[in-house]
Write a protein that holds these residues in place. Structure first.
Motif, PDB file in Angstrom:
ATOM      1  N   GLN A  31       0.908  -1.337  -0.098  1.00  0.00           N
ATOM      2  CA  GLN A  31       0.002   0.211  -0.026  1.00  0.00           C
ATOM      3  C   GLN A  31       0.918   1.086  -0.152  1.00  0.00           C
ATOM      4  O   GLN A  31       1.976   1.327   0.888  1.00  0.00           O
ATOM      5  CB  GLN A  31      -0.901   0.169   1.339  1.00  0.00           C
ATOM      6  CG  GLN A  31      -1.986  -0.955   1.097  1.00  0.00           C
ATOM      7  CD  GLN A  31      -2.879  -1.221   2.477  1.00  0.00           C
ATOM      8  OE1 GLN A  31      -2.286  -0.962   3.562  1.00  0.00           O
ATOM      9  NE2 GLN A  31      -4.118  -1.005   2.229  1.00  0.00           N
TER      10      GLN A  31
ATOM     11  N   ARG B  38      -3.473   3.522  -5.741  1.00  0.00           N
ATOM     12  CA  ARG B  38      -4.599   3.369  -4.897  1.00  0.00           C
ATOM     13  C   ARG B  38      -4.725   1.892  -4.774  1.00  0.00           C
ATOM     14  O   ARG B  38      -5.363   1.843  -3.479  1.00  0.00           O
ATOM     15  CB  ARG B  38      -5.658   4.408  -5.586  1.00  0.00           C
ATOM     16  CG  ARG B  38      -5.296   5.776  -5.301  1.00  0.00           C
ATOM     17  CD  ARG B  38      -6.466   6.579  -6.007  1.00  0.00           C
ATOM     18  NE  ARG B  38      -6.492   7.924  -6.099  1.00  0.00           N
ATOM     19  CZ  ARG B  38      -7.037   8.867  -6.777  1.00  0.00           C
ATOM     20  NH1 ARG B  38      -7.638   8.294  -7.812  1.00  0.00           N
ATOM     21  NH2 ARG B  38      -6.971  10.214  -6.838  1.00  0.00           N
ATOM     22  N   GLU B  39      -4.523   1.276  -5.722  1.00  0.00           N
ATOM     23  CA  GLU B  39      -5.100  -0.235  -5.625  1.00  0.00           C
ATOM     24  C   GLU B  39      -3.643  -0.813  -5.091  1.00  0.00           C
ATOM     25  O   GLU B  39      -2.488  -0.481  -5.195  1.00  0.00           O
ATOM     26  CB  GLU B  39      -5.166  -0.682  -6.932  1.00  0.00           C
ATOM     27  CG  GLU B  39      -4.559  -0.625  -7.984  1.00  0.00           C
ATOM     28  CD  GLU B  39      -4.821  -1.254  -9.244  1.00  0.00           C
ATOM     29  OE1 GLU B  39      -4.801  -2.542  -9.328  1.00  0.00           O
ATOM     30  OE2 GLU B  39      -5.443  -0.492 -10.108  1.00  0.00           O
TER      31      GLU B  39
END
Length: 221
Positions: A69, A140-141
């Protein structure tokens, strides 16, 4: 001085260490070490340390981190940002590319980048801000990081680690270059796939030429 030899011992072949040792003994045997001779010894040691660490990194095995992340920070930019992997966090610096700076914290770097893209300093900073935004958008993913935990020269006290980032089956470095938001430049090891560094850098340079011809990103100014 012994601490430097300890570091070299972990990263450099014995023959090279013997050569450095001979240089050091030769200099230290002089009745009075001149400033120039001392500088020569230190420079030789530091050069071998840097190159030796590079060789050591090349021998390290690649590690793959999945479901990573992006962690937003004020210091993050297009090619350098913070990553969370499980319960761990670290700062990552992309291999192979250099994105424009988004601030004037390092004016000389901004100047060199502006010369590369043929744009003003202000336009370079705007391109850097766009590169940072694009990286945030893409990450973002969850994404994949491939790293050897090789240390990258950091801007702060915390160590950064070089790595390759893949998101949605695409290389972040390739996306940034193809969109005119980074140049082909930087530390370049052979890829985990076995592709040679020179071949891969050549492919990135092709993408950069295409972006320049299409006047994308920083090339649009």
């Amino acid at each position: 001085m012994s601490a430097v030899f300890d570091l070299l011992a972990d990263a450099w072949p014995a023959a090279a260490l013997m050569a450095v040792g001979q240089l050091f003994r030769s200099a230290s045997s002089q009745p009075m070490l001149t400033t120039r001779s001392c500088q020569s010894v230190v420079i030789a040691l530091m050069l071998l340390l840097v190159v030796g660490q590079s060789h050591a990194a090349e021998r390290r095995a690649w590690v793959t981190l999945t479901n990573c992340q992006y962690v937003a920070t004020k210091a993050g930019d297009g090619d350098s940002f913070r990553v969370r992997s499980g319960t761990n966090e670290f700062s990552l610096r992309l291999y192979y590319v250099d994105a424009p700076e988004a601030t004037l914290t390092y004016p000389e770097r901004v100047r060199l980048q502006s010369e590369h893209f043929g744009i003003t300093l202000d336009a370079t900073l705007k391109a850097g801000a766009r590169a940072r935004e694009r990286t945030q958008e893409l990450l973002r993913e969850p994404f994949v990081v491939r790293t050897r935990w090789a240390s990258a020269a950091g801007r702060g006290r915390e160590t950064r680690y070089y790595g390759i980032v893949e998101v949605g089956g695409k290389s972040l470095a390739e996306v940034l270059v193809s969109e005119g938001l980074a140049q082909t430049k930087g530390v370049a090891p052979n890829l985990p796939s076995g592709e040679k560094a020179n071949a891969y850098m050549g492919r990135l340079e092709d993408l950069e030429r295409e972006a320049r011809q299409k006047r994308l990103g920083a090339w649009a100014s």
